[in-house]
Scaffold this motif. Structure first.
Motif, PDB file in Angstrom:
ATOM      1  N   PRO A 121      30.373   4.762  99.466  1.00  0.00           N
ATOM      2  CA  PRO A 121      29.903   3.490 100.039  1.00  0.00           C
ATOM      3  C   PRO A 121      28.720   3.667 100.983  1.00  0.00           C
ATOM      4  O   PRO A 121      27.952   2.735 101.175  1.00  0.00           O
ATOM      5  N   SER A 122      28.587   4.849 101.591  1.00  0.00           N
ATOM      6  CA  SER A 122      27.434   5.037 102.475  1.00  0.00           C
ATOM      7  C   SER A 122      27.068   6.516 102.576  1.00  0.00           C
ATOM      8  O   SER A 122      27.931   7.390 102.455  1.00  0.00           O
ATOM      9  N   ARG A 123      25.808   6.754 102.810  1.00  0.00           N
ATOM     10  CA  ARG A 123      25.300   8.124 102.882  1.00  0.00           C
ATOM     11  C   ARG A 123      25.949   8.933 104.028  1.00  0.00           C
ATOM     12  O   ARG A 123      26.350  10.077 103.826  1.00  0.00           O
ATOM     13  N   PRO A 124      26.089   8.347 105.245  1.00  0.00           N
ATOM     14  CA  PRO A 124      26.724   9.115 106.323  1.00  0.00           C
ATOM     15  C   PRO A 124      28.157   9.531 105.975  1.00  0.00           C
ATOM     16  O   PRO A 124      28.583  10.640 106.294  1.00  0.00           O
ATOM     17  N   LEU A 125      28.923   8.631 105.312  1.00  0.00           N
ATOM     18  CA  LEU A 125      30.293   8.979 104.937  1.00  0.00           C
ATOM     19  C   LEU A 125      30.296  10.109 103.916  1.00  0.00           C
ATOM     20  O   LEU A 125      31.147  11.013 103.950  1.00  0.00           O
ATOM     21  N   TYR A 126      29.318  10.061 103.015  1.00  0.00           N
ATOM     22  CA  TYR A 126      29.185  11.122 102.007  1.00  0.00           C
ATOM     23  C   TYR A 126      28.925  12.459 102.692  1.00  0.00           C
ATOM     24  O   TYR A 126      29.589  13.464 102.411  1.00  0.00           O
ATOM     25  N   GLU A 127      27.974  12.444 103.636  1.00  0.00           N
ATOM     26  CA  GLU A 127      27.630  13.681 104.338  1.00  0.00           C
ATOM     27  C   GLU A 127      28.842  14.207 105.119  1.00  0.00           C
ATOM     28  O   GLU A 127      29.101  15.413 105.143  1.00  0.00           O
ATOM     29  N   LEU A 128      29.594  13.280 105.748  1.00  0.00           N
ATOM     30  CA  LEU A 128      30.769  13.683 106.528  1.00  0.00           C
ATOM     31  C   LEU A 128      31.818  14.321 105.613  1.00  0.00           C
ATOM     32  O   LEU A 128      32.371  15.392 105.921  1.00  0.00           O
ATOM     33  N   ALA A 129      32.081  13.660 104.471  1.00  0.00           N
ATOM     34  CA  ALA A 129      33.099  14.183 103.549  1.00  0.00           C
ATOM     35  C   ALA A 129      32.696  15.570 103.050  1.00  0.00           C
ATOM     36  O   ALA A 129      33.523  16.493 103.005  1.00  0.00           O
ATOM     37  N   ARG A 130      31.411  15.727 102.690  1.00  0.00           N
ATOM     38  CA  ARG A 130      30.958  17.029 102.188  1.00  0.00           C
ATOM     39  C   ARG A 130      30.996  18.095 103.280  1.00  0.00           C
ATOM     40  O   ARG A 130      31.272  19.257 103.012  1.00  0.00           O
ATOM     41  N   LEU A 131      30.735  17.670 104.530  1.00  0.00           N
ATOM     42  CA  LEU A 131      30.781  18.625 105.646  1.00  0.00           C
ATOM     43  C   LEU A 131      32.211  19.126 105.857  1.00  0.00           C
ATOM     44  O   LEU A 131      32.458  20.326 106.016  1.00  0.00           O
ATOM     45  N   ILE A 132      33.165  18.178 105.819  1.00  0.00           N
ATOM     46  CA  ILE A 132      34.575  18.566 105.996  1.00  0.00           C
ATOM     47  C   ILE A 132      34.980  19.543 104.884  1.00  0.00           C
ATOM     48  O   ILE A 132      35.613  20.578 105.139  1.00  0.00           O
ATOM     49  N   GLN A 133      34.578  19.226 103.655  1.00  0.00           N
ATOM     50  CA  GLN A 133      34.918  20.123 102.541  1.00  0.00           C
ATOM     51  C   GLN A 133      34.298  21.511 102.743  1.00  0.00           C
ATOM     52  O   GLN A 133      34.938  22.533 102.476  1.00  0.00           O
ATOM     53  N   ALA A 134      33.055  21.531 103.209  1.00  0.00           N
ATOM     54  CA  ALA A 134      32.376  22.814 103.413  1.00  0.00           C
ATOM     55  C   ALA A 134      33.100  23.634 104.482  1.00  0.00           C
ATOM     56  O   ALA A 134      33.267  24.849 104.336  1.00  0.00           O
ATOM     57  N   ILE A 135      33.547  22.957 105.555  1.00  0.00           N
ATOM     58  CA  ILE A 135      34.256  23.676 106.620  1.00  0.00           C
ATOM     59  C   ILE A 135      35.579  24.246 106.076  1.00  0.00           C
ATOM     60  O   ILE A 135      35.920  25.395 106.320  1.00  0.00           O
ATOM     61  N   LEU A 136      36.312  23.415 105.310  1.00  0.00           N
ATOM     62  CA  LEU A 136      37.597  23.878 104.761  1.00  0.00           C
ATOM     63  C   LEU A 136      37.390  25.068 103.820  1.00  0.00           C
ATOM     64  O   LEU A 136      38.205  25.987 103.772  1.00  0.00           O
ATOM     65  N   ARG A 137      36.279  25.030 103.075  1.00  0.00           N
ATOM     66  CA  ARG A 137      35.988  26.142 102.150  1.00  0.00           C
ATOM     67  C   ARG A 137      35.589  27.401 102.915  1.00  0.00           C
ATOM     68  O   ARG A 137      35.866  28.518 102.477  1.00  0.00           O
ATOM     69  N   ALA A 138      34.922  27.189 104.041  1.00  0.00           N
ATOM     70  CA  ALA A 138      34.353  28.328 104.765  1.00  0.00           C
ATOM     71  C   ALA A 138      35.438  29.189 105.423  1.00  0.00           C
ATOM     72  O   ALA A 138      35.245  30.383 105.616  1.00  0.00           O
ATOM     73  N   ILE A 139      36.576  28.569 105.755  1.00  0.00           N
ATOM     74  CA  ILE A 139      37.654  29.352 106.392  1.00  0.00           C
ATOM     75  C   ILE A 139      38.505  29.979 105.291  1.00  0.00           C
ATOM     76  O   ILE A 139      39.135  29.266 104.509  1.00  0.00           O
ATOM     77  N   PRO A 140      38.543  31.315 105.215  1.00  0.00           N
ATOM     78  CA  PRO A 140      39.296  31.955 104.131  1.00  0.00           C
ATOM     79  C   PRO A 140      40.787  31.627 104.201  1.00  0.00           C
ATOM     80  O   PRO A 140      41.326  31.371 105.289  1.00  0.00           O
ATOM     81  N   GLU A 141      41.423  31.676 103.030  1.00  0.00           N
ATOM     82  CA  GLU A 141      42.861  31.353 102.946  1.00  0.00           C
ATOM     83  C   GLU A 141      43.680  32.249 103.876  1.00  0.00           C
ATOM     84  O   GLU A 141      44.650  31.810 104.499  1.00  0.00           O
ATOM     85  N   LEU A 142      43.245  33.533 103.968  1.00  0.00           N
ATOM     86  CA  LEU A 142      43.997  34.495 104.776  1.00  0.00           C
ATOM     87  C   LEU A 142      44.008  34.072 106.248  1.00  0.00           C
ATOM     88  O   LEU A 142      45.048  34.116 106.916  1.00  0.00           O
ATOM     89  N   ILE A 143      42.848  33.632 106.741  1.00  0.00           N
ATOM     90  CA  ILE A 143      42.761  33.185 108.140  1.00  0.00           C
ATOM     91  C   ILE A 143      43.596  31.921 108.326  1.00  0.00           C
ATOM     92  O   ILE A 143      44.303  31.765 109.334  1.00  0.00           O
TER      93      ILE A 143
END
Lengths: 281, 271
Positions: A121-143
């Motif tokens: 629905p909006s570009r800022p929400l898109y950026e926020l969702a992708r940022l959250i996903q990137a952060i979740l991906r960046a932390i390894p499963e082991l940590i």
């Protein structure tokens, strides 16, 4: 008038015209040289930083206390009585993988309407969702597991949560990219029909990418199983936990048994996953 | 293709008496630019009830952009589009979404959800009129919607394929299902963007006959962008010719001369 397809005069062999001047490769050569130096520099740095050594490599495999001369003879034959325990533990590992995939799907789908550029629905929400996903991906499963171990103690469920959180980052991105690549003509048709965003999502987006999402999920299932084995060794339970336990008391024959079980289960999961993906087309 | 009898629910068309105020779609002075490329230069036209209007023009002359601007799938830079008497430029959010229900769109690509049945696809045309709780899955669609979709499928001669997944339909059949979906939407206007480009001549003829039938028997205003002047001349009541973002003629099809049509594509030959 000269045309690109002008034929040669009758009885004469066609004469190749002069090619236009080739663009200068100087800049490209410089870029390639720079890239080559960068890669070489990274390799040298990695070699030094990890204390890599050819002699240790050879000793580790072939030395008197190496894998082949010391560990391998102690590992054979496998401890047959441990097979059942191995399969029980592998079932727990598989359960961790399945449950984390299921939770991950729910989380990824919940973020999908925001995280795909063509339906957000909006570009800022898109950026926020992708940022959250990137952060979740960046932390390894082991940590993640170490963090959940602090909160929940050592348990298979802590491994489920660790894999879920990391998986939302990975699957969320894959799912969003699948939606971004889909043909959106059906989406447009329903939008014009006055359908709400949720209706468009339910009736055009999800059915449009259902097979792709299923294939991605199955692909992630075997990846999750392998990760669950690793997490088992640090308190996540399952077959990874058994292998770690037996290694710590030098019971190499039992370890061999579990490794055989592990290979059988991994190959079976991979085979089933590939077969299902093939059938989905 | 044998067409099913028209439904009696819509009033019969009287295009001669229609005024600009009654017209379901009035486009006025639309400008649209993409970067340095001025695609539309003050285009205006009026679509009456019961009329099949064809827009002709070469690739890149702005036909499809005009259609998208007409229902604000694209926002025009200037100009207005009145749909069902409402200026879409003044609306946003839910109001715009609801106002747009008055126009159904048939796309060049077969814009169906491939894995869903023809019936489910047609029902989706009514989504704008179904409350969310009754539209979470196709099984939850209200009975009236399913009935309306059944009538729409019968209308386009596709009732016997109601349960067939859309991906198994031929191009012509799929396009007829897309038209049924537009019909199920209960819109007053159908906008078709090159609806026959991907079809063989026979299927194209069937689809054009069907669009004409919806205009003439059901009183819908049908605006179609076409690349086939012969189909336009045979089926359309009126033809609008566009060239480089401008309307160069707008007249009843019997009055359109082959030279005028030819002139629309002249610059392509020159380049």
């Amino acid at each position: 008038m000269e045309t690109p397809f002008a034929a040669a005069a009758p009885g004469q062999a066609p004469v190749a015209p002069a090619l236009p001047a080739k663009p200068s490769a100087g800049r490209r050569r410089l870029v390639n040289l720079g890239l080559g130096l960068l890669i070489a520099g990274l390799l040298v740095y990695s070699w030094i930083d990890t204390n890599a050594s050819v002699s240790e490599f050879v000793n580790g495999f072939f030395g008197s206390k190496g894998l082949l001369r010391n560990v391998l003879p102690e590992s054979l034959p496998p401890e047959v009585s441990q097979f059942w325990d191995g399969f029980r533990a592998a079932a727990t590992t598989l359960a961790i993988a399945i449950l984390s995939i299921a939770f991950g799907i729910v989380g990824s789908l919940a973020m999908l309407p925001l995280a795909a550029r063509n339906i957000t629905p909006s570009r800022p929400l898109y950026e926020l969702a992708r940022l959250i996903q990137a952060i979740l991906r960046a932390i390894p499963e082991l940590i993640m597991l170490l963090l959940f171990n602090v909160v929940l103690g050592f348990s298979p469920f802590a491994a489920v949560l660790a894999l879920t959180v990391h998986g939302i980052g990975v699957k969320g991105k894959l799912f969003a990219e699948a939606v971004e690549e889909m043909d959106t003509s059906a989406v447009d048709a329903l939008r014009v029909a006055g359908a709400s965003r949720l209706q468009v999502f339910l009736h055009a987006v999800l059915p449009g990418v259902r097979n792709t999402l299923t294939a991605l999920t199955l692909y992630r299932l075997d990846a999750n199983f392998r990760s669950a084995v690793t997490l088992g060794a640090v308190g996540g339970g399952g077959i990874g936990f058994l292998i770690d336990n037996q290694l710590s008391v030098f019971q190499f024959k039992a370890v061999t048994t579990y490794m055989i079980v592990l290979v059988i289960v991994v190959l079976a999961v991979e085979r089933i996953s590939t077969e299902l993906r093939t059938r989905l087309g | 293709m044998p067409l099913q009898p028209a439904l009696g629910s819509r009033s019969s068309p009287e295009p001669s008496r229609a005024s600009a105020l009654d017209a379901p779609l009035v486009i006025d002075g639309i400008h649209k630019r993409f970067g340095a490329n001025q695609v539309l230069k003050g285009v205006g036209l009026k679509l009456d009830r019961g009329e099949l209007l064809a827009v002709l023009g070469a690739n890149g002359c702005g036909k499809s952009t005009l259609l998208r601007c007409a229902i604000r799938l694209l926002d025009p830079d200037a100009g207005s589009s009145r749909l069902g008497g409402r200026d879409l430029a003044l609306l946003k959010g839910k109001e715009l979404r609801l106002a747009r229900r008055e126009a159904a769109v048939v796309f060049q690509q077969i814009a169906l959800v491939k894995r869903r049945s023809a019936l489910d696809n047609v029902c989706c045309g009514a989504l704008g009129r179904i409350p969310l709780r009754r539209s979470l899955t196709p099984a939850a669609f209200p009975h009236e919607v399913v009935q309306r979709a059944t009538i729409a499928l019968q209308r386009v001669g596709m009732l016997d394929r109601a349960w067939q997944p859309a991906q198994t339909l031929s191009g012509g059949q799929a396009q007829r299902v897309a038209i049924a979906r537009a019909y199920c939407q209960q819109a007053s206007v159908i906008l078709a963007d090159e609806p026959v480009s991907a079809l063989d001549p026979r299927a194209a003829e069937e689809v054009m006959t069907l669009l004409g039938d919806l205009a003439h028997n059901d009183g819908l205003g049908v605006l179609t962008v076409l690349h086939q002047p012969d189909l336009a001349l045979r089926h359309a009541d009126r033809i609008v010719g566009m060239r480089v973002g401008e309307v160069v003629f707008d007249k009843p099809s019997p009055e359109v001369t082959p030279q005028e049509v030819d002139a629309l594509y002249q610059h392509l030959r020159e380049t």
